[in-house]
Motif scaffolding. Structure first.
Motif, short mmCIF file in Angstrom:
data_model
loop_
_atom_site.label_atom_id
_atom_site.label_comp_id
_atom_site.label_asym_id
_atom_site.label_seq_id
_atom_site.Cartn_x
_atom_site.Cartn_y
_atom_site.Cartn_z
N ILE A 8 1.38 -1.51 -0.03
CA ILE A 8 -0.17 -0.47 0.14
C ILE A 8 1.19 0.81 0.02
N ASP A 9 1.02 1.99 -1.04
CA ASP A 9 1.11 3.20 -0.57
C ASP A 9 0.14 4.66 -1.16
N LYS A 10 0.38 5.81 -0.25
CA LYS A 10 -0.44 7.05 -0.81
C LYS A 10 -0.04 7.91 -1.86
N PRO B 65 4.75 7.27 -10.99
CA PRO B 65 5.75 7.67 -10.27
C PRO B 65 5.34 8.65 -9.46
N ARG B 66 5.94 8.76 -8.26
CA ARG B 66 5.89 9.59 -7.38
C ARG B 66 6.93 10.29 -6.80
N GLU B 67 6.72 11.41 -6.72
CA GLU B 67 8.58 12.00 -6.03
C GLU B 67 9.41 11.50 -5.19
N CYS C 219 15.05 13.31 -2.76
CA CYS C 219 16.20 13.12 -2.12
C CYS C 219 17.67 13.13 -2.52
N GLY C 220 19.04 12.73 -2.96
CA GLY C 220 20.23 13.03 -3.49
C GLY C 220 20.28 12.15 -4.47
N ASP C 221 18.83 10.72 -5.06
CA ASP C 221 19.04 10.37 -5.91
C ASP C 221 20.55 9.11 -6.38
N ALA C 222 21.09 8.95 -5.63
CA ALA C 222 22.21 8.75 -5.21
C ALA C 222 22.32 7.40 -4.72
N LEU C 223 22.30 6.06 -5.52
CA LEU C 223 21.78 4.43 -5.22
C LEU C 223 23.56 3.81 -4.75
N ARG D 117 17.41 9.30 -10.74
CA ARG D 117 16.33 10.22 -10.59
C ARG D 117 14.92 9.37 -9.54
N ARG D 118 14.44 9.34 -8.35
CA ARG D 118 13.66 8.07 -7.80
C ARG D 118 12.17 7.55 -8.05
N ASN D 119 12.35 8.96 -8.95
CA ASN D 119 11.12 8.85 -9.68
C ASN D 119 10.60 7.40 -10.35
N PRO E 286 -3.65 6.65 1.28
CA PRO E 286 -3.02 6.81 2.53
C PRO E 286 -3.32 5.64 3.34
N VAL E 287 -2.52 5.03 4.43
CA VAL E 287 -2.77 4.21 5.68
C VAL E 287 -2.58 5.36 6.75
N LYS E 288 -4.29 5.16 7.65
CA LYS E 288 -4.57 6.46 8.82
C LYS E 288 -4.57 5.61 9.55
N GLY F 240 13.58 0.34 6.52
CA GLY F 240 14.14 1.61 5.72
C GLY F 240 13.95 2.95 7.09
N ASP F 241 13.44 4.07 6.66
CA ASP F 241 13.67 5.62 7.30
C ASP F 241 13.15 4.81 8.22
N ALA F 242 11.14 3.82 8.02
CA ALA F 242 10.54 3.64 9.62
C ALA F 242 11.46 3.81 10.60
N ALA G 101 22.81 8.91 3.37
CA ALA G 101 22.52 7.62 2.22
C ALA G 101 21.60 6.81 2.96
N GLY G 102 20.31 7.08 2.63
CA GLY G 102 19.27 4.99 3.28
C GLY G 102 19.26 4.13 2.44
N ILE G 103 18.75 5.08 0.81
CA ILE G 103 18.42 4.14 0.08
C ILE G 103 18.90 1.99 0.47
C1 LIG Z 1 17.11 15.24 1.42
C2 LIG Z 1 17.25 13.88 0.92
C3 LIG Z 1 18.77 13.24 -0.22
C4 LIG Z 1 19.09 12.17 0.51
N1 LIG Z 1 20.19 12.12 -0.87
C5 LIG Z 1 19.92 9.82 -0.20
C6 LIG Z 1 21.34 9.89 -1.20
O1 LIG Z 1 21.63 10.31 -2.36
N2 LIG Z 1 21.41 8.33 -1.36
C7 LIG Z 1 20.84 7.74 -0.63
O2 LIG Z 1 20.97 6.47 -0.65
N3 LIG Z 1 19.90 8.09 0.39
C8 LIG Z 1 18.97 9.41 0.19
N4 LIG Z 1 18.12 10.35 1.24
C9 LIG Z 1 18.20 9.15 1.88
C10 LIG Z 1 16.58 8.42 0.98
O3 LIG Z 1 16.06 9.15 0.51
C11 LIG Z 1 15.52 7.42 2.24
O4 LIG Z 1 16.44 6.78 3.40
C12 LIG Z 1 15.00 6.13 1.70
O5 LIG Z 1 13.55 6.96 0.59
C13 LIG Z 1 14.08 5.05 2.41
O6 LIG Z 1 13.50 4.19 2.11
P1 LIG Z 1 12.04 3.98 2.44
O7 LIG Z 1 11.34 3.33 1.61
O8 LIG Z 1 12.34 3.45 3.91
O9 LIG Z 1 11.00 4.88 2.56
P2 LIG Z 1 10.71 6.50 1.60
O10 LIG Z 1 11.39 6.28 0.31
O11 LIG Z 1 10.53 7.32 2.14
O12 LIG Z 1 9.45 5.61 1.07
C14 LIG Z 1 8.43 5.41 1.91
C15 LIG Z 1 7.30 5.18 1.08
O13 LIG Z 1 5.77 5.41 2.00
C16 LIG Z 1 4.25 5.98 1.65
N5 LIG Z 1 4.20 6.36 3.06
C17 LIG Z 1 4.49 7.04 3.66
N6 LIG Z 1 3.11 6.84 4.54
C18 LIG Z 1 1.85 6.44 3.86
C19 LIG Z 1 0.94 6.19 5.02
N7 LIG Z 1 0.59 6.54 5.45
N8 LIG Z 1 0.35 5.05 3.83
C20 LIG Z 1 0.53 4.76 2.56
N9 LIG Z 1 1.79 4.78 2.28
C21 LIG Z 1 2.67 5.94 3.46
C22 LIG Z 1 5.34 6.53 0.63
O14 LIG Z 1 4.38 7.76 -0.09
C23 LIG Z 1 6.40 6.59 0.51
O15 LIG Z 1 6.19 6.17 -0.58
C24 LIG Z 1 18.46 11.52 1.15
C25 LIG Z 1 16.68 12.10 1.66
C26 LIG Z 1 16.49 12.93 1.66
C27 LIG Z 1 15.34 13.40 2.78
#
Ligand SMILES: Cc1cc2nc3c(=O)[nH]c(=O)nc-3n(C[C@H](O)[C@H](O)[C@H](O)COP(=O)(O)OP(=O)(O)OC[C@H]3O[C@@H](n4cnc5c(N)ncnc54)[C@H](O)[C@@H]3O)c2cc1C
Length: 393
Positions: A32-34, A38-40, A43-47, A100-102, A125-127, A285-287, A297-299
């Motif tokens: 599920i995604d909110k 493609p969505r923006e 990010c810095g877009d470096a993989l 690009r992340r999209n 969106p999950v509420k 990941g970020d969660a 970096a977090g990808i």
């Molecule tokens: C400015 C910036 C630059 C960065 N540059 C880099 C880089 O160059 N290289 C790198 O490796 N990392 C970089 N990062 C870190 C990287 O973007 C994250 O670590 C990475 O995107 C984490 O992936 P994820 O899947 O955990 O979360 P996300 O990519 O944030 O994906 C989470 C998904 O959950 C969805 N979502 C959120 N809330 C809900 C909800 N309530 N219900 C349903 N869906 C929901 C969102 O729409 C999203 O699609 C950067 C971060 C920032 C802010």
């Protein structure tokens, strides 16, 4: 169908990789995604260079598909510019990519959508996540409601699944904030080079210029959030000021055009071990706050944790064990695989990047003495490289 074995909340790199690891498993998966794709994603877009390897461990055909994905720019050099403007280059054998992340995130989501057992819900969106004896009820807008035996929280730094764990979000003051924009025509970026400008006013953060295909660039700045708050810094204004007035960076942007707006986001840094699972759930990941504390970096960590969560989910169903104790094996795997590497970056952050003189000295020595360069490259600078390989994939 509204009853699932696994609900994956969030379809970024973490969520899609978890889904791919569960593809063909026969389990009923909801991803599920909110957002609509493609969505923006800001990010810095470096993989990292190891992205194909992570995909290959799931299925070699996924790695092959990734190799054919257009829109990636290979990079094989990192240029570190010290506050005193000494530049130190380090090249690496394995090529990283800027994409690009999209493009990248849609690619992963399309792959996940191709599995019969995976149902993708976009723009949903999950509420609310409600716990029951059998697992979770996941509620969205209107009548959107799913149930699952297991939940994998991949909804990023602003998602709601991290609330399942009291410690996963970490201390917000230990995070960073960053802004980025796209540009066309920045001058003098050596081909295939990621640039890190450690400007005095941003330490321990930096200004980056990452090259995309076709003379386009992702440029931005990031800093610890507590400094941004205490110094009342407006990151957008600071970034523009650097672009307009910095003696080295400014001239390179003259004639460049910004395409789109400057956008910012929070980065939850991996500054300590936290509980990122519990009965019937795992966070990725970020969660789970896994962003590299020195590079941002977090990808890569998102994909690795997503894959481990997917694999652990398979074990949960095989053993019919969703207990907190068994889920804790996931935490152990993450910390065993990622924490040792991460500790090096924490060291670099705390003992070098926060100290202007030490950073100057480190990069000056590396730039001027081949022997020191080799030593520092091995011990420190390689660790700094955004696309260096972690010890284990
Ligand atoms: C400015 C910036 C630059 C960065 N540059 C880099 C880089 O160059 N290289 C790198 O490796 N990392 C970089 N990062 C870190 C990287 O973007 C994250 O670590 C990475 O995107 C984490 O992936 P994820 O899947 O955990 O979360 P996300 O990519 O944030 O994906 C989470 C998904 O959950 C969805 N979502 C959120 N809330 C809900 C909800 N309530 N219900 C349903 N869906 C929901 C969102 O729409 C999203 O699609 C950067 C971060 C920032 C802010």
């Amino acid at each position: 169908m509204t009853d699932f074995d696994v609900v994956i909340c969030g379809a970024g790199p973490a969520g899609c990789t978890a889904a791919l690891a569960l593809g063909s498993s026969g389990l009923r998966i909801a991803l599920i995604d909110k957002e609509s794709f493609p969505r923006e994603k800001v990010c810095g877009d470096a993989l990292p260079a190891y992205v194909p390897k992570v995909l290959a461990t799931i299925d070699p055909s996924i790695e092959a598909a990734f190799k054919n994905l257009p829109g990636k720019n290979p990079v094989s050099l990192c240029r570190y510019i010290a506050p005193d403007r000494t530049a130190f280059d380090i090249s690496f054998g394995e090529k990283g990519l800027v994409c690009r992340r999209n493009v990248f995130d849609s690619f992963l989501l399309n792959l996940a959508s191709g599995f019969d057992n995976i149902t993708v819900f976009k723009g949903s969106p999950v509420k609310e996540i409600i716990r029951h004896d059998y697992g979770f009820e996941v509620a969205g807008a209107g009548s959107f409601r799913l149930t699952s035996k297991l939940l994998i929280g991949c909804d990023g730094s602003n998602g709601i699944s991290k609330k399942l764990s009291v410690t996963a979000a970490g201390d917000p003051s230990e995070g960073s904030v960053a802004v980025r924009a796209y540009f066309r025509g920045i001058k003098d970026n050596p081909q295939g080079t990621l640039e890190f400008h450690f400007l005095k006013e941003l330490l321990p953060g930096y200004f980056w210029i990452f090259p995309l295909p076709g003379n386009e660039f992702n440029a931005g700045i990031g800093m610890p959030s507590h400094l941004v708050i205490s110094r009342k810094i407006n990151l957008r204004d600071t970034m523009m000021k650097i672009i307009e007035t910095d003696r080295a960076i400014g001239p390179r942007f003259s004639g460049a055009t910004m395409t789109g707006n400057i956008r910012g986001a929070y980065l939850p840094l991996f500054t300590g071990k936290r509980k990122i699972s519990g009965e019937r759930f795992m966070l990725c990941g970020d969660a789970a706050s896994l962003v590299n504390p020195a590079t941002g970096a977090g990808i890569g960590q998102a994909m690795q944790s997503g894959r481990y969560a997917g694999w652990h989910a398979l074990e949960c169903f095989r053993r019919n064990d969703f207990s907190e104790r068994f889920m804790n094996m996931y935490d152990k795997t993450i910390y065993e695989k990622l924490w040792k590497e991460n500790k090096k970056y924490l060291f670099i952050l705390r003992h070098i990047l926060r100290h202007e003189k030490r950073l100057n000295l480190t990069l000056d020595m590396a730039a001027h003495s081949p022997a020191v360069s080799r030593f520092i490259s091995k011990i420190l600078i390689l660790s700094l490289a955004l696309i260096s390989l972690p010890a284990s994939i």
